[in-house]
Each structure stands twice: as C-alpha cells, then as structure tokens.
Design an enzyme around this catalytic site. Sequence first.
Site, short mmCIF file in Angstrom:
data_model
loop_
_atom_site.label_atom_id
_atom_site.label_comp_id
_atom_site.label_asym_id
_atom_site.label_seq_id
_atom_site.Cartn_x
_atom_site.Cartn_y
_atom_site.Cartn_z
N GLY A 22 0.42 -1.11 -0.01
CA GLY A 22 -0.05 0.14 0.09
C GLY A 22 1.48 0.75 0.15
O GLY A 22 0.49 1.90 -0.63
N ASP A 124 0.47 -11.42 -2.34
CA ASP A 124 1.77 -10.95 -0.81
C ASP A 124 1.90 -11.64 -0.38
O ASP A 124 2.89 -12.80 0.20
CB ASP A 124 2.20 -9.74 -0.58
#
Lengths: 343, 343
Positions: A22, A124
């Site tokens: 992010g 991820d």
Amino acid sequence: SPSKDIDHILETQSALAVDLGGTHLRVAVVSSTGEILDVVSRVAPHQSNEERMNQILKLLKEQSLKAISLNCRVLGIGVSTGGRVNPTEGIVMHSTDSLKGWDEVDLRTPISSVLHLPVWVDNDGNCSALGEKKYGSGKGLDNFICIATGTACLEKAESFNERNPGIGGGMVLDGKLVHGSNFCAAELGHIKVSLDGPDCLCGSKGCMEAYCSGSALTREAKKLHASGDLIVDGMMLQEGEEISAKHLIEASQLGNKKAKAVIELGGKAMSVGITSLLHTLNPSKIILCGVLGSLYADMVRKYIKEHGLPSATNVDIIVSDLKEPALLGAASLVLEYTTRRTY
Amino acid sequence: SPSKDIDHILETQSALAVDLGGTHLRVAVVSSTGEILDVVSRVAPHQSNEERMNQILKLLKEQSLKAISLNCRVLGIGVSTGGRVNPTEGIVMHSTDSLKGWDEVDLRTPISSVLHLPVWVDNDGNCSALGEKKYGSGKGLDNFICIATGTACLEKAESFNERNPGIGGGMVLDGKLVHGSNFCAAELGHIKVSLDGPDCLCGSKGCMEAYCSGSALTREAKKLHASGDLIVDGMMLQEGEEISAKHLIEASQLGNKKAKAVIELGGKAMSVGITSLLHTLNPSKIILCGVLGSLYADMVRKYIKEHGLPSATNVDIIVSDLKEPALLGAASLVLEYTTRRTY
Ligand SMILES: [Ca+2]
Ligand SMILES: [Ca+2]
Ligand SMILES: [Zn+2]
Ligand SMILES: [Zn+2]
C-alpha cells in the site's frame, strides 16, 4: 580479471522481484540461491494505477541495468502484490483500500512487453509462502501455512501502522499453493474466532485479525492511552508521536497489566484461529512471518498443546527467519518455473 | 434370454463397498453408475477387532456371491471407516471412542488376500466427499467441502443419538481429497467458533460441533427437559423414551422459543465455522450431508451473505441429495482407480 567469455559463463542466474504494498514499491535483483543482490525502494501511496504502473516499469528498467552490471542473467520477473490475484493470467482482480483502485489490472502484458521477459504474479501472502518454501522454514515441506502479520520493523510507529494493518497468509498443501475457486483462499486474518467479538475492517465481527493484528493492537493501545492507562514508568513519548501497537508491547514488557491482557487476548485469538487451521488442514508446520510472530509464538505453542487434537498438533510453530519472504517468493515464481521450462 | 456369452458382455462393472461406523456395518454391491444394487447391514457395536474383521470378511464373501448372481463384475473393494486412515497403506491409524480399539488395523492385507481383489480404504468423511464428487452435488467441481452431521434418519431417537455424535467432513481442493501431513485433515467439527464456549467431546471448548452437532442438540434438549421447558402442546413422549435432538427440533417447530434459540445458536456456530472455511479455502460449494443439513442451510446462507468477504461468498450452500454418500464414495475409490488402471 577473467575474459569476456568466462564472464558470460559465470553469470548469476537471477530474477527481478517486485514487492508492491500500500505504501511502498520495491524492486530487487535476486539470485537463484536467494540472495538479494540489490534492492530499490520507493514510498508511493495514493497513486493512480497509471502512475503506479509507470513507476513499476521505471524501477524494473533501472534494476535490469543494475543486473547487467552485477553480471546477472535475468530469467524473468516475479511480482508480489497486495490484493486478489489470478496468477494464471497475471492479473490483479481486486485490492483492498490500501491499494485503492488496483482492480482488474493486467500486470503481465505491459511488463512483459516493455522488459521482454516472462512475468509471474501472485499475491503477497502467497509469495511469502513460496519464499519460505524455497529459501526458508518451508524448505522440503509439502504441507505448511504462513501467517503474516505485516513486514515493517517495530522501530517507527508510523511505518508500523502503515505497513501492518491486517493479517495475510499463504498455504502450501500437497506441495502446491492453494488459490481456491476464485483466487481468494488464505484470507487467514478473517478466520473467525468468536461468534460475535470486536468489529473487523472487513465489515464482520470476531475475525482473528480484529484481535491480534497490528491495527487491532494499535486500536487497543489508543483506547488505553485515551483513558491514561497506557504509559508507565520507563516509557517516553515524543511530542506528537502517534500511538501504536509498539507502545502497547513496550508497556506490557514494562509491567502494564492492562497492556499485557490485550496482548494475551490477541495471542489467544491467534491460537484459536491456528487450531482451526490445524484441524482443517493438518499441516506439519505453521510459519509466523512478520513483526508480531515472535510476540505470539509461545502462546500459540502452549494453547495448541492444551486444546488441539493430538494427531493434528504434531506440528512445528516457527517464527520465520527470512527478512524478505514476499520478495524471495516473487523471485521463486521465476526461478521455479524457468527451471521447469514451463511458462 | 441372452446366451452366456452375451451375459458376460453385459456384466455390470461394480465395486463392493463397506461402510463401517460405531454401531453398524454395511456392505453393498454398487454399480459404476452409482446404483446400490444390494446392501446388507449388521448392527454390531462393541466388538473386538478380530470379531469386527471376521464380520467384514463374512459379509464381503456374501456380497461377492450376490454380485455374481446380479451379473456384476466386481473390480475391487472400497472401505469407508470411522477414524484416521492412511489410504496409501490401507490402514486405520486411530479411531475415536465409537470404534474403540480400532487402531493400527491393516484392512487391505486381510481383505485383499481373502477376497482376491484390490482394496482401497479412506475415512467416512473423505468417502462422503468422494461420493458427492462422483455421484452427487460435487460432480465436476474441483473445490468443494462436505460437512457431515451424521447419517441416521430423524425417526428414532436411539438411532439418532447413536449415529450422530459429531460432525465430520471431507474436502476436495484442486480436484483431490485433502489428507494433511498425517492423515487428520478435515476434522471440521473441531473448527473453533468461540474463544471459550461449551465443552467439546475432544476435550477442548468452543468447537463448532459442541454447538450444532446431533449430540450438542441432544445435550441441550435434555437440559430443557430437565427444567420442564422442552415439551409443548402437540408433542407426545412414549414411556421411557430417550430425549434427543429430534425432540428439540419438534419443539422448536411447535413454537417452543427456548428450543428455537438453541437451534439458532447451533446454526450461527455452523455459519461461523463455514465462514472460516470459505475465507481459508475459497471453495465453490459447501455440501451439507446428513440429518441436520437442511435444518441449518438457510441460516448459513443468510449469515455468509452478511458476514463473509464478497469474493469468498460466491459459493453455493447445498443440502446433499445422496442417501448414501459414504458408501458411494467407498465404491468410487474402486471405480475411479481401476478406470485409471493404477493401484
Ligand atoms: Ca493471501
Ligand atoms: Ca475427516
Ligand atoms: Zn474480518
Ligand atoms: Zn472439539
């Protein structure tokens, strides 16, 4: 110095690995033995998809030149990204708020056509599991589960809060990653540990991550601070310092019983969630990745001994010793597939 | 009538299927199309392992003669048994109380040497999933989960209590059964749905089955009966009739609010457990097998719509329409493997 020919023979087989979260974008040159030979990093939150893609391509071009200067032969590009990924197509299907708008993004086509290399993509949590499988505590194992509690160090509260919002994960069963029927398996943070329980960011209640994630601990730290129950002797707050999970942990270590109770409840929630995983999937190892793993490991070991089915609790609970499981997993997407000579 | 030669050509490819539970042993002749052509059943609790094995062999010999009389060609024997099974070796590793002493029992060697047929063994939850995959609601699916709440009908309280103690299950991921690292995956009844919660037969607390299994509902029915809160107008107890879950369900249907609350709590627990499964494994279908499936199905559907991650709740919650998933799954062990011509 060796001749040009010898140089060529001595080239290091390697991969370019992208780690997109992010708030950060990192691109590394990773050797086939799992060494991170070079990594560049950009802090880049709140970008448009176009800006994000341009930055990825820019850093990849930079790092592919770097690879040449390091005498590396780059076999391909592996991308670890937040969000739900279709790895067959190389597409990010949907992301949560931390990568706003990062939906239906084809990563393979543009990267592959600009860099002239094959491209693999996975999320991820799954990349972390692959990193552990090839280079970490999952080596040689057919059945293990990674539970990831964020990647930042505990030093800075801001980085802690930004990079440790939830709990992710990846699962290897019978030697292969589990993706599920539409690529959203291993949402391990949203395993339920309570019929009701605290609100979770997902909109439900009682999820494991609502008790034990970095953001859950930060939420409780702020509550304690608001009522004057957080700071104890030996702790110092800088002016304007944001309260986070790290203060809760520090307070607990300094004898703050309320802080300790919050962490113990978090540890219990993680233990209960892991027990459900053991009874469902019967892995031989649970790998706790990320900053909170070592905080909870002993609590989990003790709980499952008391509460798990004997045959399912013949399992190692391990704290990862990899610094960069997701980057290494992204590299292993390339290094595993190219070795097998299948695309 | 056709000649002997034609008869031979018209032989039905079939399997002998054994279903061994705590109180019953059944052996069926099953055709490759999933028809149960003949089944014999013995009620036989509390046997020694030797008695049990002798009875299995006796019924198998009976049914292999029956198969000949039905013009069936028996390709092999599939065994569904309670307990933890190593299917590679054909061994029952360990069983719970309902099959006391049924540990470290090699089923393949004696059955195969007496019947001169190849033998496959798996546990009953896994066999149910295989039955659904080949003949039921799992047909053509690569990712689905069966949750089994016992097999008896609701008619008789005694049979209900004997045959519905817990919750079992089986999981098919990427087209294959999940067995786990030491053959105890899919202990789905012991998924935790609460940090504390009621005692479970496994020795822990807060397991799904401690809220919603047949034995959990029976436990609550007896509690309500003891305090005079179970029986309502329209219900009749026979003299000496044992109280069970079926009375609770009946009472709830007749407007007993306390009984209804128990069932709703059970439904919530099953919903919470299933939500954890969806977030972990992202199956495309959940198949509720057994007697309580239809009781809970609507509650589960409603709950996951409100509490599941949108991408994981794109899933069908289905009540099985197979009468005998475990027997059919045992048969499919044979019919799948022999078709592939691998042992
Ligand atoms: Ca994941
Ligand atoms: Ca099972
Ligand atoms: Zn959640
Ligand atoms: Zn239990």
